[in-house]
Design a protein around this motif. Structure first.
Motif: not given
Length: 412
Positions: A15, A27, A364, A367, A370
């Motif tokens: 990431l 990323n 997203n 992020k 996880d």
């Protein structure tokens, strides 16, 4: 061959920002090329821009526009983007929109060769040799040396136009038995000249293309290529030869990274995707006589293969052990755990397709948490959705378009 796993402190964060040639991506996650079915008259549409903006806004480091043909006869359908001056304004609008979301954008460039639709293009499909193909009920034309010289130059021209249009990278299509890949395949390529026979001869076109692109653009943009590891058909291009071709390409210094793929749009299209084979859905969007053919013999052409996460990793490890250049792992990348595994085994980037069709904002969400896993069920019905604008059938289309009568567009 054995694979050396990097030490824990050397494993990159998937990431975090990363360099791809001269470009810094936010990323290491790339939206893989999937034919969008949203271009018209070989030009960009607002719907195509929105498709890529959704993925850029969803968090990927780079999204890939597929498929941008380098020659009129190299399209799998005449609606596909063609590198002409008329296409540049729309392409610039697309790249600007993606950049506004913080992502990079690549253009997949290539020539479909025997996978092209000659009836739609109103031009003969080119191949190593003259062959009959049932899906278009037509014969291919054996490419001449002049044809190949022209096509190599067309790839270089496309790459320079990509710079003008604002792209950060180009991905050269060397897979799926498109033209360059069909020359690599001993099953498809039966030529007796300098483009056939030995692996060195069969790889000549791929190497000529990649070198021509590098010579044309230098280090102004990143250059990647999609290379088959396995055609998925007896007697076809296989891993032992793919390793050697990857080593030659590395020695040529023509690429910044290599994306590893598999399967043949010409002979075994489901081999890449794994999961269900949507025969009923394919038959529903086909025109006769292809519709009848899918119903009668489709199960022999559209075979189902078991799905598992990172399903190309086992073969890709052997390429990883054989070359030092950056590699992009494709196939069954659905969650952070799989991404981390790819990083730990020495792959520099991962590429995603179906999971992002299901959830364009998946990155997203990963992020933020996880432990998030893709909702994609690998039904592969998105393959048939290309005829109305590629989308996950569980979430609905971006826009509807008239059907395009070809079953071979799905694999980009």
């Amino acid at each position: 061959m054995t694979q050396t796993t990097p030490r824990a402190h050397d494993v990159p964060d998937v990431l975090a920002p990363a360099k791809l040639g001269p470009v810094t991506l936010r990323n290491r996650i790339i939206k893989a090329a999937t034919y969008e079915g949203l271009s018209r008259k070989s030009l960009v549409t607002d719907e195509l821009i929105e498709f890529h903006v959704r993925h850029a806004a969803g968090g990927v480091g780079m999204t890939t526009v597929a498929y941008c043909a380098v020659a009129p006869e190299g399209r799998t359908d005449r609606r596909q983007i063609l590198w002409t001056p008329e296409a540049l304004p729309g392409l610039r609008k697309l790249t600007e929109a993606v950049h506004a979301e913080g992502a990079a954008v690549a253009a997949q460039i290539g020539h479909a060769g025997p996978v092209a639709n000659p009836k739609s293009n109103r031009l003969p499909a080119l191949a190593p040799n003259r062959n009959f193909h049932a899906t278009t009920t037509s014969f291919t034309k054996a490419a001449t040396r002049d044809d190949l010289t022209r096509i190599v130059a067309a790839h270089a021209h496309a790459a320079t136009m990509a710079i003008e249009a604002g792209f950060d990278a180009v991905e050269i299509h060397l897979g799926h038995n498109y033209l360059a890949s069909s020359f690599l395949s001993p099953k498809v390529n039966h030529r007796k000249d300098e483009y056939g026979g030995s692996l060195a001869n069969r790889a000549r076109l791929s190497r000529d293309i990649t070198r021509a692109v590098r010579d044309a653009v230098g280090d102004r943009i990143a250059i990647t290529a999609k290379l088959n590891m396995d055609d998925g058909v007896p007697g076809g291009f296989w891993l032992d030869e793919a390793i050697k071709v990857a080593q030659w390409i590395e020695q040529d210094g023509s690429l910044d990274a290599l994306e590893l793929t598999a399967g043949s749009s010409l002979l075994n299209p489901m081999y890449l995707f794994k999961g269900d084979a949507p025969l009923r859905e394919f038959a529903a969007v086909m025109k006769q006589p292809v519709k009848l053919g899918v119903k009668i013999v489709g199960k022999h052409f559209l075979r189902a293969y078991p799905y598992k996460d990172a399903y190309l990793l086992e073969d890709a490890r052997q390429i990883r052990a054989a070359v030092k250049m950056p590699l992009i792992l494709l196939g069954g990348i659905t969650n952070k755990q799989v991404m981390d595994q790819a990083m730990s085994e020495g792959f520099e980037f991962v590429a995603m397709a179906r999971a992002l069709l299901r959830e364009p904002d998946l990155i997203n969400r990963i992020k933020a948490d996880d432990s998030v896993t893709s909702l994609c069920i690998h039904c592969n019905k998105c393959m048939t959705a290309i005829y109305g604008g590629t989308h996950c059938v569980l979430t609905g289309p971006l826009i509807a378009q008239p059907p395009v009568p070809s079953a071979r567009n799905a694999q980009s």
